[in-house]
Design a protein around this motif. Sequence first.
Motif, PDB file in Angstrom:
ATOM      1  N   VAL A 197       0.859  -1.192   0.000  1.00 33.37           N
ATOM      2  CA  VAL A 197       0.000   0.000   0.000  1.00 33.37           C
ATOM      3  C   VAL A 197       0.890   1.235   0.000  1.00 33.37           C
ATOM      4  CG1 VAL A 197      -1.902   1.191   1.150  1.00 33.37           C
ATOM      5  CG2 VAL A 197      -1.694  -1.283   1.353  1.00 33.37           C
ATOM      6  N   ALA A 198       0.637   2.149  -0.936  1.00 33.02           N
ATOM      7  CA  ALA A 198       1.414   3.385  -0.996  1.00 33.02           C
ATOM      8  C   ALA A 198       0.550   4.503  -1.551  1.00 33.02           C
ATOM      9  CB  ALA A 198       2.650   3.188  -1.877  1.00 33.02           C
ATOM     10  N   GLU A 199       0.520   5.606  -0.826  1.00 37.49           N
ATOM     11  CA  GLU A 199      -0.184   6.815  -1.256  1.00 37.49           C
ATOM     12  C   GLU A 199      -1.610   6.542  -1.737  1.00 37.49           C
ATOM     13  OE1 GLU A 199       2.416   8.763  -3.987  1.00 37.49           O
ATOM     14  OE2 GLU A 199       3.949   9.081  -2.474  1.00 37.49           O
ATOM     15  N   GLY A 200      -2.347   5.832  -0.922  1.00 41.18           N
ATOM     16  CA  GLY A 200      -3.764   5.602  -1.212  1.00 41.18           C
ATOM     17  C   GLY A 200      -4.045   4.562  -2.281  1.00 41.18           C
ATOM     18  N   ILE A 201      -3.018   3.843  -2.710  1.00 39.76           N
ATOM     19  CA  ILE A 201      -3.210   2.806  -3.732  1.00 39.76           C
ATOM     20  C   ILE A 201      -2.693   1.470  -3.196  1.00 39.76           C
ATOM     21  CG2 ILE A 201      -2.648   2.074  -6.098  1.00 39.76           C
ATOM     22  CD1 ILE A 201      -4.286   4.612  -6.066  1.00 39.76           C
ATOM     23  N   VAL A 202      -3.474   0.423  -3.468  1.00 31.72           N
ATOM     24  CA  VAL A 202      -3.028  -0.935  -3.119  1.00 31.72           C
ATOM     25  C   VAL A 202      -2.513  -1.579  -4.399  1.00 31.72           C
ATOM     26  CG1 VAL A 202      -3.708  -3.157  -2.136  1.00 31.72           C
ATOM     27  CG2 VAL A 202      -4.857  -1.075  -1.383  1.00 31.72           C
ATOM     28  N   TYR A 203      -1.261  -1.940  -4.410  1.00 24.73           N
ATOM     29  CA  TYR A 203      -0.665  -2.614  -5.565  1.00 24.73           C
ATOM     30  C   TYR A 203      -0.603  -4.104  -5.243  1.00 24.73           C
ATOM     31  CZ  TYR A 203       0.659   2.126  -6.764  1.00 24.73           C
ATOM     32  OH  TYR A 203       0.623   3.470  -7.057  1.00 24.73           O
ATOM     33  N   VAL A 204      -1.247  -4.887  -6.091  1.00 25.68           N
ATOM     34  CA  VAL A 204      -1.366  -6.327  -5.832  1.00 25.68           C
ATOM     35  C   VAL A 204      -0.762  -7.116  -6.990  1.00 25.68           C
ATOM     36  CG1 VAL A 204      -2.970  -8.198  -5.273  1.00 25.68           C
ATOM     37  CG2 VAL A 204      -3.598  -5.835  -4.779  1.00 25.68           C
ATOM     38  N   ALA A 205       0.091  -8.066  -6.677  1.00 23.34           N
ATOM     39  CA  ALA A 205       0.574  -9.010  -7.695  1.00 23.34           C
ATOM     40  C   ALA A 205      -0.060 -10.352  -7.364  1.00 23.34           C
ATOM     41  CB  ALA A 205       2.094  -9.109  -7.652  1.00 23.34           C
ATOM     42  N   ALA A 206      -0.889 -10.845  -8.265  1.00 22.74           N
ATOM     43  CA  ALA A 206      -1.598 -12.106  -8.005  1.00 22.74           C
ATOM     44  C   ALA A 206      -1.808 -12.840  -9.321  1.00 22.74           C
ATOM     45  CB  ALA A 206      -2.939 -11.835  -7.328  1.00 22.74           C
ATOM     46  N   GLY A 207      -1.482 -14.101  -9.341  1.00 23.86           N
ATOM     47  CA  GLY A 207      -1.622 -14.867 -10.577  1.00 23.86           C
ATOM     48  C   GLY A 207      -0.734 -14.268 -11.651  1.00 23.86           C
ATOM     49  N   ALA A 208      -1.314 -13.991 -12.802  1.00 24.41           N
ATOM     50  CA  ALA A 208      -0.525 -13.448 -13.905  1.00 24.41           C
ATOM     51  C   ALA A 208      -0.767 -11.959 -14.085  1.00 24.41           C
ATOM     52  CB  ALA A 208      -0.878 -14.186 -15.188  1.00 24.41           C
TER      53      ALA A 208
ATOM     54  N   LYS B  77       2.451 -12.560 -19.170  1.00 22.11           N
ATOM     55  CA  LYS B  77       3.611 -12.386 -18.296  1.00 22.11           C
ATOM     56  C   LYS B  77       3.272 -12.997 -16.941  1.00 22.11           C
ATOM     57  CE  LYS B  77       5.354  -8.474 -20.795  1.00 22.11           C
ATOM     58  NZ  LYS B  77       5.264  -7.051 -21.046  1.00 22.11           N
ATOM     59  N   GLY B  78       4.297 -13.165 -16.121  1.00 21.34           N
ATOM     60  CA  GLY B  78       4.034 -13.783 -14.827  1.00 21.34           C
ATOM     61  C   GLY B  78       4.127 -15.292 -14.912  1.00 21.34           C
ATOM     62  N   PRO B  79       3.596 -16.047 -13.964  1.00 13.94           N
ATOM     63  CA  PRO B  79       2.881 -15.556 -12.785  1.00 13.94           C
ATOM     64  C   PRO B  79       3.819 -14.844 -11.808  1.00 13.94           C
ATOM     65  CG  PRO B  79       3.220 -17.916 -12.605  1.00 13.94           C
ATOM     66  CD  PRO B  79       3.719 -17.513 -13.956  1.00 13.94           C
ATOM     67  N   PHE B  80       3.201 -14.120 -10.891  1.00 17.22           N
ATOM     68  CA  PHE B  80       3.968 -13.307  -9.956  1.00 17.22           C
ATOM     69  C   PHE B  80       3.980 -13.939  -8.564  1.00 17.22           C
ATOM     70  CE2 PHE B  80       2.333 -10.489 -13.256  1.00 17.22           C
ATOM     71  CZ  PHE B  80       3.510  -9.893 -13.687  1.00 17.22           C
ATOM     72  N   TYR B  81       5.178 -14.102  -8.036  1.00 15.24           N
ATOM     73  CA  TYR B  81       5.340 -14.627  -6.682  1.00 15.24           C
ATOM     74  C   TYR B  81       5.766 -13.523  -5.717  1.00 15.24           C
ATOM     75  CZ  TYR B  81       5.183 -19.521  -8.158  1.00 15.24           C
ATOM     76  OH  TYR B  81       4.791 -20.741  -8.628  1.00 15.24           O
ATOM     77  N   ALA B  82       6.158 -12.386  -6.283  1.00 18.05           N
ATOM     78  CA  ALA B  82       6.812 -11.375  -5.464  1.00 18.05           C
ATOM     79  C   ALA B  82       5.876 -10.223  -5.124  1.00 18.05           C
ATOM     80  CB  ALA B  82       8.025 -10.837  -6.221  1.00 18.05           C
ATOM     81  N   THR B  83       6.019  -9.702  -3.912  1.00 23.60           N
ATOM     82  CA  THR B  83       5.294  -8.509  -3.494  1.00 23.60           C
ATOM     83  C   THR B  83       5.861  -7.315  -4.262  1.00 23.60           C
ATOM     84  OG1 THR B  83       4.939  -9.426  -1.297  1.00 23.60           O
ATOM     85  CG2 THR B  83       4.822  -7.037  -1.492  1.00 23.60           C
ATOM     86  N   PRO B  84       4.995  -6.438  -4.802  1.00 29.37           N
ATOM     87  CA  PRO B  84       5.525  -5.284  -5.535  1.00 29.37           C
ATOM     88  C   PRO B  84       6.223  -4.292  -4.606  1.00 29.37           C
ATOM     89  CG  PRO B  84       3.162  -5.636  -5.957  1.00 29.37           C
ATOM     90  CD  PRO B  84       3.530  -6.478  -4.788  1.00 29.37           C
ATOM     91  N   GLY B  85       7.158  -3.548  -5.167  1.00 27.18           N
ATOM     92  CA  GLY B  85       7.806  -2.452  -4.449  1.00 27.18           C
ATOM     93  C   GLY B  85       7.439  -1.154  -5.152  1.00 27.18           C
TER      94      GLY B  85
END
Lengths: 242, 353
Positions: free
Chosen positions: B38-49, B71-79
Amino acid sequence: MSQVWNLLLQGMVNSLLFLYDVLAHNFALSIAVFTVLVRLLTLPFTLPAQRSAKAQQELQPEIEKIRKKYAKDKEKQTQETMKLYKEKGINPAMGCLPMFLQLPIMFAFYQSIVKALANTPLQMVSLGKFASPSLSQLVPLGSHFLWLDLGYPDPLYILPILVVATTWIQQKVATPPSTDSQAASMTQSMQITMPLMFGFITMSLASGLAVYFVISNLVGIAIQYFITGGGGLLPQRGKKGK
Amino acid sequence: MRRIMTGPNVVLWLFMIVALLTGCRGGAPLTSWPGLTVAEGIVYVAAGAKVYALEADTGNQKWEFPGEEKKGPFYATPGVEEGLVFVGSNDNNLYALDAVTGNQRWSFATQKPIIAGPAVAGDTVYVASADSKVYALEAATGVGRWEFTTGNWIWATPLVADDKVYVGSMDHKMYCLDAESGQERWEFEAGGGIAATPTLAGDLLYFGAYDGKVYALDAASGQKKWEFQSGGWVWSQPLVVGDTVYVGSMDKMVYALDATSGQKKWEFATEGAVLAGPAFADDLLYVASEDKQLYAVDAATGQKRWWFTAQTSIFAPPALADGVVYTCSQDGRVYALNAGNGNQRWVFPRTEQ
């Protein structure tokens, strides 16, 4: 039931890890040794089936006579065949039952190899639930062996070719030459399609599983050969000189 | 026909059926390991592809990445840093996305899947890959600055603090590197692979390993100060609040340990493996578990205050912002809950899929 299954899996996963520890951290060797051990441990289940098959095979000439004699009466044919089995002390069901009893062990072995070869986080979570704490320091297993990464398919397709070859030989050894031309034709067709199908599937499976298939087939061929001879592969033992 | 279906053939046929049914193909990921930031009022989610940007207040989707391409799938939490979202992918690439539009700015290819989340400090993004390397890249362009090779896969997110990069590897070692040059300062060998992100608090570095231990090291020298043995692999990032270290274990427990001695203060039992690091706010500890629950636990006593049940297991660490706790379950659903009582504010996606 699932607890028993998990216990079986746990035992096998940890046996594989233990072998990996004592066999110089060579997972291909661990799979090979464990495959041999499992095949030997399941011999009490497989031997009766193979002996029963051999006994039935020896009765083929007499069964063929019954078939010819009662060609127009299928019911009588079956009755006489069963009577013959009874006289010789053969239970045809013995061929199948022991094989089904050993299936859970073989499935668990198959799954334990897949678990031990974990190479994604979710597979690793699953392995973490089965691996004993004292063996956890071995994880992740070194999965490289010769040109193979055992967690991935063989890029050179050498193992799929070996799977095809050994599956074909094992079927040849296990299947006696048939006197019935229709059965012989069907058997021949299966002996070609089965190995090819296995080879095709192995192309997309982890190569560690292909190692298992090849070793398992080789052990199966050896056991079958000593019990029943070469089957359809070689001239049958004892017939020479008759 | 009976001859064909007797003996080893039966076993072989059934093996093949099981192989096909269980889908045990080597190297193929089963699914992803969702994560959110969560950053500046936005939730960034990496899930599936997919990577999604959701409004934190409403759960409304602002954008998703990628569009049509695979692209993906994503295992990593976004930064997230400086208007860019960094996310590692199982397709070996680190993607840098525009935080406002979700458009791809650049990508950086490694040799193997990226399981670890990125760490951003100043104008540098640090990313670790299963190719055993840590890469330092210019955040704005993705141009490589240095790389450091360890002895095995790296699945743990690096920690950047005080001009140093701390990163654990599956070769059992925790490395301390110079953030500017990538030169190794020290290394410490644990008793198992390290997939957990470390935490720095004061002079001590805390992390868990597959040998079931939680370690505390002197951050300057890498000397061990204490260790605590849990009953399962420790994959969770430790959280340090005051003089207490909170950490989950695959033995289904969350432990509260004295930060200076490693002595256990209390433990809290869940019904599943605790893979995610806990979060803390207003005397409450938020713990996600494989048992599908997000627990709010009294940080002082370990007493359960409330819990929320998701539809599937939760492996991702919860995130907190403005009195709301955000969590993401393994099916990719994102839940926004009132941090005080666990009441659900919204769920994404809104409709069953």
